[in-house]
Design a protein around this motif. Sequence first.
Motif, mmCIF file in Angstrom:
data_model
loop_
_atom_site.group_PDB
_atom_site.id
_atom_site.type_symbol
_atom_site.label_atom_id
_atom_site.label_comp_id
_atom_site.label_asym_id
_atom_site.label_seq_id
_atom_site.Cartn_x
_atom_site.Cartn_y
_atom_site.Cartn_z
ATOM 1 N N MET A 1 -1.260 12.677 0.466
ATOM 2 C CA MET A 1 -1.146 11.515 1.357
ATOM 3 C C MET A 1 -2.505 10.788 1.752
ATOM 4 N N PRO A 2 -2.961 9.750 0.965
ATOM 5 C CA PRO A 2 -4.427 9.277 1.472
ATOM 6 C C PRO A 2 -4.605 9.020 2.837
ATOM 7 N N VAL B 1 14.069 13.914 8.584
ATOM 8 C CA VAL B 1 13.178 15.224 8.394
ATOM 9 C C VAL B 1 11.630 14.692 8.534
ATOM 10 N N TRP B 2 10.942 15.329 9.389
ATOM 11 C CA TRP B 2 9.533 14.841 9.628
ATOM 12 C C TRP B 2 8.687 15.979 9.243
ATOM 13 N N TRP C 1 -5.680 6.354 5.487
ATOM 14 C CA TRP C 1 -5.506 4.959 5.678
ATOM 15 C C TRP C 1 -6.574 4.482 6.550
ATOM 16 N N THR D 1 0.721 -1.153 0.157
ATOM 17 C CA THR D 1 0.077 -0.103 0.028
ATOM 18 C C THR D 1 0.910 1.318 0.205
ATOM 19 N N CYS D 2 2.088 1.310 0.443
ATOM 20 C CA CYS D 2 2.835 2.569 0.715
ATOM 21 C C CYS D 2 4.099 2.511 -0.216
ATOM 22 N N ILE E 1 7.840 1.198 9.927
ATOM 23 C CA ILE E 1 8.700 2.410 9.384
ATOM 24 C C ILE E 1 9.838 2.786 10.696
ATOM 25 N N LEU F 1 -7.259 0.624 6.215
ATOM 26 C CA LEU F 1 -6.326 -0.583 6.828
ATOM 27 C C LEU F 1 -6.917 -1.009 8.299
ATOM 28 N N PRO G 1 7.235 11.776 0.735
ATOM 29 C CA PRO G 1 8.672 11.979 1.334
ATOM 30 C C PRO G 1 9.346 10.723 1.708
HETATM 31 C C1 HEC Z 1 -0.589 8.430 -3.001
HETATM 32 C C2 HEC Z 1 0.717 8.441 -2.683
HETATM 33 C C3 HEC Z 1 0.866 7.909 -1.293
HETATM 34 C C4 HEC Z 1 0.901 6.604 -0.567
HETATM 35 C C5 HEC Z 1 0.133 5.591 -1.317
HETATM 36 C C6 HEC Z 1 0.992 6.808 0.703
HETATM 37 N N1 HEC Z 1 1.594 8.057 1.055
HETATM 38 FE FE1 HEC Z 1 2.317 8.760 2.698
HETATM 39 N N2 HEC Z 1 2.576 10.318 1.921
HETATM 40 C C7 HEC Z 1 2.513 10.834 0.730
HETATM 41 C C8 HEC Z 1 2.649 12.103 0.558
HETATM 42 C C9 HEC Z 1 2.447 13.296 -0.613
HETATM 43 C C10 HEC Z 1 3.157 12.831 1.948
HETATM 44 C C11 HEC Z 1 3.297 14.220 2.409
HETATM 45 C C12 HEC Z 1 2.499 14.875 2.895
HETATM 46 C C13 HEC Z 1 2.617 16.123 3.052
HETATM 47 O O1 HEC Z 1 3.697 16.637 2.385
HETATM 48 O O2 HEC Z 1 2.162 16.858 4.012
HETATM 49 C C14 HEC Z 1 3.263 11.622 2.586
HETATM 50 C C15 HEC Z 1 3.427 11.521 4.372
HETATM 51 C C16 HEC Z 1 3.426 10.474 5.107
HETATM 52 C C17 HEC Z 1 4.044 10.450 6.323
HETATM 53 C C18 HEC Z 1 4.538 11.552 7.119
HETATM 54 C C19 HEC Z 1 5.954 11.979 6.702
HETATM 55 C C20 HEC Z 1 6.493 13.087 7.491
HETATM 56 O O3 HEC Z 1 7.479 13.540 7.054
HETATM 57 O O4 HEC Z 1 5.722 13.465 8.457
HETATM 58 C C21 HEC Z 1 4.022 9.063 6.880
HETATM 59 C C22 HEC Z 1 4.266 8.604 8.003
HETATM 60 C C23 HEC Z 1 3.354 8.316 5.746
HETATM 61 N N3 HEC Z 1 3.089 9.286 4.709
HETATM 62 C C24 HEC Z 1 3.101 7.013 5.652
HETATM 63 C C25 HEC Z 1 2.319 6.447 4.760
HETATM 64 C C26 HEC Z 1 1.964 4.927 4.960
HETATM 65 C C27 HEC Z 1 2.459 4.110 6.131
HETATM 66 C C28 HEC Z 1 1.542 4.533 3.802
HETATM 67 C C29 HEC Z 1 0.905 3.145 3.645
HETATM 68 C C30 HEC Z 1 -0.187 2.867 4.288
HETATM 69 C C31 HEC Z 1 1.622 5.840 2.897
HETATM 70 N N4 HEC Z 1 2.130 6.670 3.629
HETATM 71 C C32 HEC Z 1 1.155 5.716 1.601
HETATM 72 C C33 HEC Z 1 2.171 10.114 -0.342
HETATM 73 C C34 HEC Z 1 1.719 8.651 -0.326
#
Ligand code: HEC
Length: 180
Positions: free
Chosen positions: A150-151, A127-128, A153, A106-107, A169, A157, A121
């Motif tokens: 960022m969807p 970097v968070w 979840w 999924t991710c 992670i 899930l 990212p």
């Molecule tokens: C469709 C693309 C996509 C998918 C699939 C996705 N993400 Fe993301 N995710 C992003 C984006 C874009 C951001 C940055 C959001 C922002 O800039 O605020 C992000 C941000 C995050 C962050 C925060 C990072 C930070 O620096 O604070 C986490 C943790 C994260 N995602 C976990 C996950 C996890 C776990 C999954 C799977 C369950 C997942 N993501 C699936 C696109 C996605």
Amino acid sequence: MTPDPKHDPKEDPVRHHVFDGIAEYDRRLPNWWLLTFYGAIIFAIAYWFDRQIFARTDDAKDIQAEIARIDAVKLAAAGTRDDPTLWKMSRNPAFVTAGADTYKNTCASCHGNELKGGVGPSLVDAVWIHGSKPLDLIATVENGVPAKGMPTWGPLLGSKKINEVTAFILSHHPAPSGTE
Ligand code: HEC
């Protein structure tokens, strides 16, 4: 035993010594007995090689795996969701392996197979955007950041899988001291 006078000495010879008036027959051991005896020796050698030389696991590893499994069941049953518990989950192979599966499916498409980033990212650098604490990650994963792609979840899930993927992670980051 005193030899039986009717006994034919050619069939079962009587041994020469006599102690306290007791003599013994020199009788051949029956084949079934010899078979079990030699069989046991061969089995012991094969078993030794199997356990000591070719074994992929040993007692210490078996015990570690079993302890990890019990810990995983306890952590899951407690239902606690706080930073120390999530860090503990991140050191537990049962959670991390399950989380790796969810991550891959999924991710990884957005965050990369190595978690180094892509559309989303990197999740392995320091970097968070939304906070580095385990509960911050949980909040981001659960609620998503829809405006940034960022969807959300949470509904897809469920909390068990979100705990696991978060543990996965976190397993790439050093745990605070005191975490086992
Ligand atoms: C469709 C693309 C996509 C998918 C699939 C996705 N993400 Fe993301 N995710 C992003 C984006 C874009 C951001 C940055 C959001 C922002 O800039 O605020 C992000 C941000 C995050 C962050 C925060 C990072 C930070 O620096 O604070 C986490 C943790 C994260 N995602 C976990 C996950 C996890 C776990 C999954 C799977 C369950 C997942 N993501 C699936 C696109 C996605």
